[in-house]
Scaffold this motif. Structure first.
Motif, PDB file in Angstrom:
ATOM      1  N   GLY A  12     -25.124  10.621   9.961  1.00  0.00           N
ATOM      2  CA  GLY A  12     -24.324  11.537  10.755  1.00  0.00           C
ATOM      3  C   GLY A  12     -24.683  12.976  10.476  1.00  0.00           C
ATOM      4  O   GLY A  12     -25.219  13.305   9.410  1.00  0.00           O
ATOM      5  N   TRP A  13     -24.395  13.818  11.435  1.00  0.00           N
ATOM      6  CA  TRP A  13     -24.477  15.275  11.267  1.00  0.00           C
ATOM      7  C   TRP A  13     -23.070  15.839  11.436  1.00  0.00           C
ATOM      8  O   TRP A  13     -22.343  15.464  12.367  1.00  0.00           O
ATOM      9  CB  TRP A  13     -25.390  15.909  12.307  1.00  0.00           C
ATOM     10  N   PHE A  14     -22.726  16.742  10.542  1.00  0.00           N
ATOM     11  CA  PHE A  14     -21.447  17.441  10.575  1.00  0.00           C
ATOM     12  C   PHE A  14     -21.719  18.930  10.445  1.00  0.00           C
ATOM     13  O   PHE A  14     -22.815  19.342  10.026  1.00  0.00           O
ATOM     14  CB  PHE A  14     -20.545  16.968   9.435  1.00  0.00           C
ATOM     15  N   ARG A  15     -20.737  19.732  10.774  1.00  0.00           N
ATOM     16  CA  ARG A  15     -20.899  21.174  10.606  1.00  0.00           C
ATOM     17  C   ARG A  15     -19.586  21.795  10.156  1.00  0.00           C
ATOM     18  O   ARG A  15     -18.502  21.277  10.443  1.00  0.00           O
ATOM     19  CB  ARG A  15     -21.388  21.838  11.890  1.00  0.00           C
ATOM     20  N   GLN A  16     -19.732  22.898   9.457  1.00  0.00           N
ATOM     21  CA  GLN A  16     -18.568  23.592   8.925  1.00  0.00           C
ATOM     22  C   GLN A  16     -18.763  25.082   9.062  1.00  0.00           C
ATOM     23  O   GLN A  16     -19.700  25.647   8.497  1.00  0.00           O
ATOM     24  CB  GLN A  16     -18.333  23.214   7.460  1.00  0.00           C
ATOM     25  N   ALA A  17     -17.870  25.691   9.829  1.00  0.00           N
ATOM     26  CA  ALA A  17     -17.865  27.142   9.983  1.00  0.00           C
ATOM     27  C   ALA A  17     -16.976  27.736   8.897  1.00  0.00           C
ATOM     28  O   ALA A  17     -16.110  27.061   8.353  1.00  0.00           O
ATOM     29  CB  ALA A  17     -17.357  27.507  11.364  1.00  0.00           C
ATOM     30  N   PRO A  18     -17.167  29.019   8.576  1.00  0.00           N
ATOM     31  CA  PRO A  18     -16.368  29.649   7.522  1.00  0.00           C
ATOM     32  C   PRO A  18     -14.879  29.528   7.797  1.00  0.00           C
ATOM     33  O   PRO A  18     -14.412  29.828   8.892  1.00  0.00           O
ATOM     34  CB  PRO A  18     -16.828  31.107   7.566  1.00  0.00           C
ATOM     35  N   GLY A  19     -14.142  29.059   6.801  1.00  0.00           N
ATOM     36  CA  GLY A  19     -12.699  28.956   6.924  1.00  0.00           C
ATOM     37  C   GLY A  19     -12.208  27.800   7.764  1.00  0.00           C
ATOM     38  O   GLY A  19     -11.007  27.698   8.040  1.00  0.00           O
ATOM     39  N   LYS A  20     -13.124  26.922   8.164  1.00  0.00           N
ATOM     40  CA  LYS A  20     -12.731  25.802   9.021  1.00  0.00           C
ATOM     41  C   LYS A  20     -13.087  24.472   8.365  1.00  0.00           C
ATOM     42  O   LYS A  20     -13.838  24.417   7.394  1.00  0.00           O
ATOM     43  CB  LYS A  20     -13.396  25.923  10.390  1.00  0.00           C
ATOM     44  N   GLU A  21     -12.543  23.405   8.931  1.00  0.00           N
ATOM     45  CA  GLU A  21     -12.832  22.068   8.429  1.00  0.00           C
ATOM     46  C   GLU A  21     -14.253  21.648   8.785  1.00  0.00           C
ATOM     47  O   GLU A  21     -14.873  22.206   9.692  1.00  0.00           O
ATOM     48  CB  GLU A  21     -11.848  21.060   9.040  1.00  0.00           C
ATOM     49  N   ARG A  22     -14.722  20.632   8.072  1.00  0.00           N
ATOM     50  CA  ARG A  22     -16.006  20.041   8.394  1.00  0.00           C
ATOM     51  C   ARG A  22     -15.810  19.095   9.584  1.00  0.00           C
ATOM     52  O   ARG A  22     -15.000  18.177   9.527  1.00  0.00           O
ATOM     53  CB  ARG A  22     -16.554  19.277   7.198  1.00  0.00           C
TER      54      ARG A  22
END
Length: 124
Positions: A35-45
């Motif tokens: 899988g690929w996931f992403r996480q922006a600053p201050g946010k959930e993955r």
């Protein structure tokens, strides 16, 4: 044990493309859904995309459908994320993950192994 190393991130402009790669150590890569996931600053993955261990089934988050494509090459122990028509809201750290299962999941809690992440920044 599986070790994952992502690469291919960078700074691009809106509308550009990037291809992320995630290479796994060991000889058991083909046993794992990826899988690929992403996480922006201050946010959930958040979930981006996933692919079954033989590549036969894929799944995408609604926000990336039609723009991103996940694929894998088991002979190279590598999973890819082709990202087209990038938007500023795609800016995040992108992580690949492996799950020892026939199934694939959108929840990060199912995944057993994680890479260190690669930064993708999309400027407007």
């Amino acid at each position: 044990q599986v070790q994952l190393v992502e690469s291919g991130g960078g700074l691009v402009q809106a509308g550009d493309s990037l291809r992320l790669s995630c290479t796994a150590s060991g000889r058991t890569f083909s046993r794992y859904g990826m899988g690929w996931f992403r996480q922006a600053p201050g946010k959930e993955r958040n979930f981006v995309a996933a692919i079954t261990k033989n590549g036969g089934v894929t799944n995408y988050a609604d926000s990336v459908k039609g723009r991103f494509t996940i694929s894998r090459d088991n002979s190279k122990n590598t999973v890819y994320l082709q990202m087209n028509s990038l938007k500023p809201e795609d800016t995040a750290i992108y992580y690949c993950a492996a799950v020892n299962s026939h199934s694939i999941y959108s929840s990060p809690s199912f995944y057993n192994y994680w890479g260190q992440g690669t930064q993708v920044t999309v400027s407007s």
